[in-house]
Design a protein around this motif. Sequence first.
Motif, PDB file in Angstrom:
ATOM      1  N   GLU A   1      24.513  -2.612  46.467  1.00 12.79           N
ATOM      2  CA  GLU A   1      25.422  -1.969  45.517  1.00 12.79           C
ATOM      3  C   GLU A   1      26.715  -1.538  46.197  1.00 12.79           C
ATOM      4  O   GLU A   1      27.817  -1.826  45.717  1.00 12.79           O
ATOM      5  CB  GLU A   1      24.738  -0.746  44.896  1.00 12.79           C
TER       6      GLU A   1
ATOM      7  N   GLU B   1      30.316  -3.144  45.523  1.00 11.58           N
ATOM      8  CA  GLU B   1      31.355  -2.251  44.986  1.00 11.58           C
ATOM      9  C   GLU B   1      32.613  -2.373  45.835  1.00 11.58           C
ATOM     10  O   GLU B   1      33.736  -2.471  45.312  1.00 11.58           O
ATOM     11  CB  GLU B   1      30.875  -0.794  44.984  1.00 11.58           C
TER      12      GLU B   1
ATOM     13  N   ASP C   1      36.052  -3.834  44.258  1.00 13.05           N
ATOM     14  CA  ASP C   1      37.185  -2.908  44.193  1.00 13.05           C
ATOM     15  C   ASP C   1      38.375  -3.419  44.997  1.00 13.05           C
ATOM     16  O   ASP C   1      39.521  -3.086  44.709  1.00 13.05           O
ATOM     17  CB  ASP C   1      36.770  -1.529  44.713  1.00 13.05           C
TER      18      ASP C   1
ATOM     19  N   LYS D   1      29.107  -0.436  35.819  1.00 15.76           N
ATOM     20  CA  LYS D   1      29.006  -0.254  37.258  1.00 15.76           C
ATOM     21  C   LYS D   1      28.166  -1.359  37.879  1.00 15.76           C
ATOM     22  O   LYS D   1      27.335  -1.987  37.223  1.00 15.76           O
ATOM     23  CB  LYS D   1      28.376   1.115  37.570  1.00 15.76           C
TER      24      LYS D   1
ATOM     25  N   ARG E   1      25.741  -0.975  39.943  1.00 16.25           N
ATOM     26  CA  ARG E   1      24.315  -0.629  39.884  1.00 16.25           C
ATOM     27  C   ARG E   1      23.692  -1.115  38.579  1.00 16.25           C
ATOM     28  O   ARG E   1      22.579  -1.640  38.580  1.00 16.25           O
ATOM     29  CB  ARG E   1      24.122   0.882  40.024  1.00 16.25           C
TER      30      ARG E   1
END
Length: 878
Positions: free
Chosen positions: A588, A592, A596, A698, A700
């Motif tokens: 995760e 991320e 990003d 998200k 996750r």
Amino acid sequence: EEAQNDERERLFGLIEELVLWENSNDAEVLGRAQAEIAASCGGELPAVLDPFAGGGSIPLEAQRLGLEAHACDLNPVAVLINKAMIEIPPLFAGQRPIHPDPDKFADLDEWPGSEALASMSTRRLLNWVTDLDEWPGSEGLAGDVRYYGQWMRDQAEARIGQLYPKIQLPVEHGRGQATVIAWLWARTVPCPNPVCRATMPLLNSFALSRRKKREAWLEPTGELSDGIVQFRVRQGPGCPKEGTVTRSGATCLACGSAVALSDVRAAAQAGGLGSQLVCIVAEGGRRRVYLEADPAHVHAANVEPPSDPPSGDLPFNPRAVTTPNYGLTKWADLFTPRQLTAMCAFSDLIAEARQQALTDALAAGLSDDPTPLHAGGAGAVGYADAIAHYLGLSIGRLANRSSTQCFWDTGGGNVQQVFARPALPMIWIFAEGNPFSDSTGNYLGSLEYLLNALERVPGRGKGHGRQLDARSLAHSGLKALVCTDPPYYDNIPYADLSDFFYVWLRRCLSDVHPDLFSTLLAPKAQEMIAEPARQGDWDSAAAYFEGGLRQAFTSILEVHDDDYPFTIFYAFKQSETDEAGTASTGWETMLEGLLDAGVTISGTWPIRTEQPGGLREVGRAALASSIVLVCRRRPAEAPLTTRRDFLAALHAELPEALRHLQQGNIAPVDLAQASIGPGMAIFSRYSRIVEADGSTMKVRDALTAINQALDVVLAEQEADFDKDTRWAVAWYTEFGFSEGSAGVAETLSKAKNTSIGGLVRAGVLHQQGNSCRLLSRDELDDDWSPAGDDRRTVWKVVQYLIRELETGGEQPAAELLRQDGGLADPARELAYRLYHTCERKNWASDALAYNSLVSAWPELTRLASKPPAGQTDLGLGS
């Protein structure tokens, strides 16, 4: 598509040749690979950058393929290794050794380094003793390091060899004196029983050798000598299963008192931790000789420690370093006084060896350029520095076998290295090796291992190893194709553990690399890891790691050459389950950071990267593969989508991707990780996925959805199974091989369109009264044959294959697969399905069995495709 597949197979064929160990330096194979790369790049080859280089395998293989390699890492120990592999060898490639020519000696046995000749190949030996100028690659450099390493060993033995006495063998072992391989010491604390007053030896095991027909073990005699428990060595079977110390506490052998582990720790922290010699391992004829402790050898080890051992405190890191719980708080505490004396002696000899190498280099005609190695010098000074560099690494290898963190491997009969696992736990019985023996743990063995690697590195092209934080790449001036293996969340505190080597390397190489050893210990504050012991708490640690990874990937995009994809190797098994489902914290945070930074995932490849065997696999289904994520910069016009559309795309595309993974025979233990790739490829194609409430989905939540889709796909594959197998899978999911109610079995049989009686006749089920259970593999019919079974089931095929594989090996399992080839594909699918069940249920033993079957599948199918014994390929009698 057919033409593309043909081209893929041609390129895969070349890759299959490249991965063979014996082809590592095959000029013809490498030449073809380099030609393919050049053709794909329009003749302009990119540089390759690994910003998290670590041990340096990615830059090394890039250099082997003819590409300029850049290895960056924050840790100075990693930087030293990278320089040793890709930067230093090209500087001195093809160069003759500079040490004195052995030809001037009338008798080679008089040459000070003659012992090293025994390990040389015929070609190297011919080069050594003649005027031939052929010294390909790094062989000349390796020859010099070998020579000066031998000189160091001889000098050290002359100075401190008296600390390592030989031992007199008893009559049954041939009399005479023998060299000691290792001294085995047990930790001790005073017994807290005021009546006892004995020293309490702490042994996690009494075993000395577990080799078949060579068993040896320690037996307490029941006698005390000055409060010390005495032991005798016993041969043959009979070793007790448990020692005197466990995770909960210890037992005093003198009085039988049970002592809590907390009391053991308290006594150790109060200065009561000692050690007792319990066994001496000596060199026998063709086997190890295990002898009782000898007072003379206890006396020989009782030396004054050096006045200037390496300084530095052990880190506070309860997850990976537990020795401070027992009063061992400094790095020097992890060595006996004799080990410290030996390590300091070897370390201090490097400066002398370097000076001698400099004199010999000038005499051999090397340039008198005063530029040092760390500034790019390639003359006599730079060459002497290079020799010292490798000798310094040999000191690190010696430390790894010369610490109280080493233990005796009772299966292999070896001094096991400190970092058999990436941690520093408390070692109750430690093995003190002899650096001057010819067996396990000796100095020349450690040096030769290093030199065998040096002789095989490419030693050509350009390579650069530098100390650099990956977050600072944007200011490095680099432009390269990025390929890397990023840090794994909170997995291993490398900076903390590397200080074990750093304190010794700093002692002997700070003059050679002043830029890398400007601090007392390795830098830690900037290390990209979620470490609550360093960052205060888990929330702060997670935030630090996630922010750092995002900055690193943003920086990587600044230097990455967009003409190529950049690739990320990742293998992280940790998962977390909450009310929303199962996801992986490591994945995760890594994903991320990628997303990003503005990255999209365009492809995924599971690649077998882990060497089989070793302690990492003992009793568990260890990850065998890395998942390679193929990434590109996300287009500015990437669209938005909704959660519903994302899930629809996931369920439409993931099943086919998983079938490809299974057809590629990815191990079941890796399947859940590998499925993240194609799932995230779908997720990352969008600039944003909008939830029903307008928020952004998200990572996750995406990982949870991918896991749920994986469950659905595996469940849907049950349609390929027969009705008895579908019943067995459902029963196994609920009960495993344990008993359950016959009523439940009957209800389930109706749902699966079978019957209890039919399952019993099929050899799947055992029923007794109101209880039912699946037949275990041990209960299967020894005379079963697929050809004679009128109710064949995929379930039975899988269980029989596992039994054959475990008891007879690959050949009988392959013969069974050949006889029942029609069920081969469903059998493999079932093994995946059952492994997935075992992993969710934490059934480690069964999970290992199903994982092993799929891992062996390529070899089983290869063997099964051969005609049976006595037949030709045409199926005719021979």
